[in-house]
Design an enzyme around this catalytic site. Sequence first.
Site, PDB file in Angstrom:
ATOM      1  CG  HIS A   1      41.824  18.749   3.335  1.00 40.91           C
ATOM      2  ND1 HIS A   1      40.520  18.429   3.648  1.00 40.91           N
ATOM      3  CD2 HIS A   1      42.089  19.925   3.975  1.00 40.91           C
ATOM      4  CE1 HIS A   1      40.019  19.375   4.438  1.00 40.91           C
ATOM      5  NE2 HIS A   1      40.951  20.293   4.654  1.00 40.91           N
TER       6      HIS A   1
ATOM      7  CG  ASP B   1      42.012  18.844  -3.173  1.00 39.57           C
ATOM      8  OD1 ASP B   1      41.793  20.038  -3.436  1.00 39.57           O
ATOM      9  OD2 ASP B   1      42.026  18.409  -2.001  1.00 39.57           O
TER      10      ASP B   1
ATOM     11  CD  GLN C   1      45.516  25.321   0.357  1.00 39.45           C
ATOM     12  OE1 GLN C   1      46.111  26.390   0.238  1.00 39.45           O
ATOM     13  NE2 GLN C   1      44.505  25.170   1.178  1.00 39.45           N
TER      14      GLN C   1
ATOM     15  CB  CYS D   1      41.711  18.996   7.459  1.00 37.72           C
ATOM     16  SG  CYS D   1      40.410  19.842   8.384  1.00 37.72           S
TER      17      CYS D   1
END
Length: 416
Positions: free
Chosen positions: A133, A210, A213, A374
Amino acid sequence: MGSHYETLNKDILDVQKIREEFPILHQEVNGKPLVYFDNAATTQKPIRVINALTEYYSGYNANIHRGIHTLAEKATSAFEDTRKAVKDFINAREVEEVIFTYGTTDGINLVASTFGRANINEGDEVIISSMEHHSNIVPWQMLCEEKGAKLKVIPINEKGEIIFEAFEKMLSEKTKLVSIVHVSNTLGTINPVKAVVDKAHEYGAAVLIDGAQASAHINIDMQALDCDFYVFSLHKLFGPTGSGILYGKRSFLEAMPPFRGGGEMIKEVTFEKTTYNDIPYKFEAGTPNIADVVAIKKALEFVEEYGKDNIAKYEDELLRYGNEQLQTIPGLKFIGTAQDRVSVISFIIEGIHHFDIGMMMDARGVALRTGHHCTQPLMDIYNIEGTVRASLSLYNTFEEIDIMVEGLKNIVERFK
């Protein structure tokens, strides 16, 4: 066909009971019952989360930590109870390793501005993947430009999986940080993050994951994963917007300088010198997002009540059914077919722009995400402008997938 699958999967989750917890789902959009397939952008909120916000503002709205009156003490207790709940939810070693942020992007920028500026210098290297992202690309680009460091990118195969052998070859004594997405928001790919962490640690590199999700779909265990930083947003986990979590190992957080200056992150201030507070407060300057943090606890309780394993099992069935039915649409091509995936389906349809599909499906009450999500560099790899993305959650149904597929078939017919 959808009702048949629904019957088969009632033993996994009682989806109709779950849907009753979400007021927003029971409405019409453009004269049609809402079908919400944009969960990767943000999940809807159960009534218990909404009520927690109302109860805070109507019952004990007060600033936290420094007040000694009853409302301040009640607000402080609720705020810190959430920190304990997060610690348990992600299996952190210590509650002090949980930092409240304003979201995944804020958490990544915090690490880039503190750990990054203190530890990455000219000639050093940072590694990310091709499916990141923008929020896990731009902060590292900015840091590398400032420091004269090099940003390296792990390639992916046609299925949308990182090429692990290429990653291994990139690692060296120059590698200071690996920052990689746990689950791709565009492809649904679940990356082998444990293997990434272990390999990066062999070279002494720190690792940030990250988890934006991943947090709503799969179990996340900090002690088992052994990453140095993990970030995620609560609005993708049935919680409020503008709230997030940065997990960091104590040794890293204590060594890092503060991110922002102001109240709460200090021990003592004089005009000559300021001494900083202990973690986690060193990174929580100013009045925090108190109401939303209090409500986070209710979102975590919602997930734990139904169980991550059950949620994953049900969503896997949704994903399988969605893939089967979408394959019947002429001209449809899937973007991202990794073996390990969460319930995200990205696709294009030959001869029809993704924005047109999104608008025409919205007219049918179906909320899909269209565009580059993104992840523009990832779109460039696939040589496309964007995709249609259907991202599914535990409150979605097989009948809703049927509605989407029927709508897409009608659109294809119109464009013949």
